[in-house]
Scaffold this motif. Structure first.
Motif, PDB file in Angstrom:
ATOM      1  N   HIS A   1       1.041  -0.874   0.278  1.00 50.52           N
ATOM      2  CA  HIS A   1      -0.094   0.310  -0.275  1.00 50.52           C
ATOM      3  C   HIS A   1       0.731   1.192  -0.483  1.00 50.52           C
ATOM      4  O   HIS A   1      -0.232   2.388   0.547  1.00 50.52           O
TER       5      HIS A   1
ATOM      6  N   ALA B   1       0.390   4.363  -2.593  1.00 56.83           N
ATOM      7  CA  ALA B   1      -0.924   5.353  -3.423  1.00 56.83           C
ATOM      8  C   ALA B   1      -0.547   6.232  -1.642  1.00 56.83           C
ATOM      9  O   ALA B   1      -0.596   7.402  -1.420  1.00 56.83           O
ATOM     10  N   GLN B   2      -0.071   5.510  -0.194  1.00 57.31           N
ATOM     11  CA  GLN B   2      -0.036   6.177   1.029  1.00 57.31           C
ATOM     12  C   GLN B   2       0.860   7.420   1.223  1.00 57.31           C
ATOM     13  O   GLN B   2       0.362   8.289   1.005  1.00 57.31           O
TER      14      GLN B   2
ATOM     15  N   CYS C   1      -8.771   7.829   5.793  1.00 56.67           N
ATOM     16  CA  CYS C   1      -8.802   6.604   5.071  1.00 56.67           C
ATOM     17  C   CYS C   1      -9.089   5.902   5.837  1.00 56.67           C
ATOM     18  O   CYS C   1      -8.493   4.932   7.038  1.00 56.67           O
TER      19      CYS C   1
ATOM     20  N   GLN D   1      -8.202   2.457   0.435  1.00 51.85           N
ATOM     21  CA  GLN D   1      -6.972   1.837   0.290  1.00 51.85           C
ATOM     22  C   GLN D   1      -7.679   0.299  -0.300  1.00 51.85           C
ATOM     23  O   GLN D   1      -8.265  -0.555   0.289  1.00 51.85           O
TER      24      GLN D   1
ATOM     25  N   GLY E   1      -3.238   1.994  -7.525  1.00 49.31           N
ATOM     26  CA  GLY E   1      -2.414   2.514  -5.609  1.00 49.31           C
ATOM     27  C   GLY E   1      -0.948   2.510  -5.948  1.00 49.31           C
ATOM     28  O   GLY E   1      -0.523   2.518  -4.659  1.00 49.31           O
TER      29      GLY E   1
ATOM     30  N   CYS F   1      -5.121  -1.403  -3.987  1.00 50.88           N
ATOM     31  CA  CYS F   1      -3.254  -2.069  -3.630  1.00 50.88           C
ATOM     32  C   CYS F   1      -3.592  -3.877  -3.764  1.00 50.88           C
ATOM     33  O   CYS F   1      -4.522  -3.806  -4.060  1.00 50.88           O
TER      34      CYS F   1
END
Ligand SMILES: Cc1ncc(C[n+]2csc(CCOP(=O)(O)OP(=O)(O)O)c2C)c(N)n1
Ligand SMILES: [Mg+2]
Length: 345
Positions: A52, A55-56, A163, A193, A228, A258
């Motif tokens: 992930h 994306a973060q 999120c 996500q 992502g 993701c």
């Protein structure tokens, strides 16, 4: 002439592109170490963000880091590192040691909270933070409307970002928060996500639509799906959502697709519900590898530089682990701290 559309990420400097790489790498190496510590019996629990990170980090770099309100969820290690949480702070939470910032070591690890960085800690029931984050965005808009703050003043929080995973969008709180954000045109972004699983439950058993983003229509907010595993694609989509929020144009629902590269947590065995081939394929399309190739092709990352980053990450992870191992547990006498209100006699 072919039409070319400039992307917000086109104007990122080489330095920023490499800073993004650093946080993806740092997060990955810290996360890997956490699994080792768990297997060594040194920590009780770990929940992972591997897969992930892009994306973060893309999301973090689009907001005003450390100023805008962020209400993360348990997978957001890369997000909070990019905002300014230190590897030492993370390791203190894993070990439950003195100095832990979210809850003075009372909470489970990865329940990020950091007053210094405007990160609000969440409780464990998923999606409960969504109405709270929408409420923070409501306060921001209220302060603009009543002249208490100026929407162009970047020293103040100008949006709330929260999120969660796609499975958590089945919870009632998510719908309430999204609806509130739509009705009041709030400076609010919900980053979902989507890793296709809620522990063992696959996407198609969670909802009868094919994307989370299309639910945005029902709340009157902007909705968009993005890859992502592509840090710059996520940055681009997030950047536009952030600018809309700052301009008072309302909320966005961003769905970043993701893949969770690990079991749900250190208490889970994913072999019972995910074929190994699926996991192996996702590993080959890993965000870290993809971004390394992109940087290398552009001449921004060389083998020497990569080795330097790896050494730096290793040193940061070692330092954080040693710091947390050496730190004391909270004093027994502090057990009632922050439990009861204190009144001056
Ligand atoms: C209200 C509530 N129900 C169940 C749980 C147990 N639980 C923790 S994480 C999780 C899965 C959430 O899946 P998703 O939202 O897709 O996020 P992911 O873990 O995949 O990132 C569940 C069911 C919980 N914490 N809260
Ligand atoms: Mg999920």
């Amino acid at each position: 002439m072919p039409e070319t559309t400039a992307r917000p990420s086109d104007s990122l400097s080489a330095e920023t592109l490499l800073e993004m790489y650093w946080y993806i790498l740092l997060s990955r190496r810290l996360d890997e170490r956490s699994w080792v510590l768990h297997r060594q019996g040194k920590i009780a629990f770990h929940i992972s963000g591997m897969g992930h990170e892009a994306a973060q980090v893309g999301a973090a770099f689009a907001i005003h880091r450390g100023v805008d309100h962020v209400v993360p969820y348990y997978r957001d290690l890369a997000l909070v590192l990019a905002i300014g949480v230190t590897p030492r702070e993370f390791m203190l939470s894993l070990f439950g040691k003195e100095g832990e910032t979210s809850s003075k070591a009372r909470q489970m690890p990865s329940h990020w909270g950091n007053r210094r960085l405007n990160i609000l800690s969440t409780s464990s029931p998923v999606a409960t933070q969504v109405p709270q984050a929408a409420g923070m965005a409501f306060a921001i808009r209220y302060n603009w409307q009543t002249g208490r703050t100026d929407p162009t003043d970047s020293s103040q929080p100008r949006l709330a970002l929260t999120c969660l995973g796609e499975g958590s969008t089945s919870q009632g709180e998510w719908h309430e928060g999204m609806n509130w954000a739509g009705v009041h045109k709030l400076p609010f972004i919900c980053l979902v996500q989507n890793n296709n699983y809620a522990i063992s439950v696959p996407f198609e058993q969670q909802m009868a639509v094919s994307t989370v983003a299309q639910r945005a229509t029902a709340y009157g907010v902007h909705g968009e799906t993005v890859d992502g595993t592509d840090v710059l694609a996520t940055y681009d989509v997030m950047f536009k959502a952030v600018q809309r929020a700052y301009r008072g144009e309302g909320a966005s629902l961003i769905e970043a697709k993701c893949y969770r590269l690990t079991p749900h947590s250190s208490d889970d065995d994913d072999r019972s519900y995910r074929p190994r081939e699926e996991v192996e394929e996702a590993k080959r399309a890993d965000a870290l590898i993809k971004y390394e190739s992109w940087l290398t092709e552009r001449g921004l990352l060389t083998a020497t530089l990569k080795a330097e980053y790896e050494a730096r990450a290793r040193a940061a992870v070692d330092d954080a682990q040693h710091h947390a191992e050496a730190a004391p547990y909270p004093a027994e006498s502090s057990i009632h701290d922050d439990v009861y209100a204190e009144h001056a006699e």
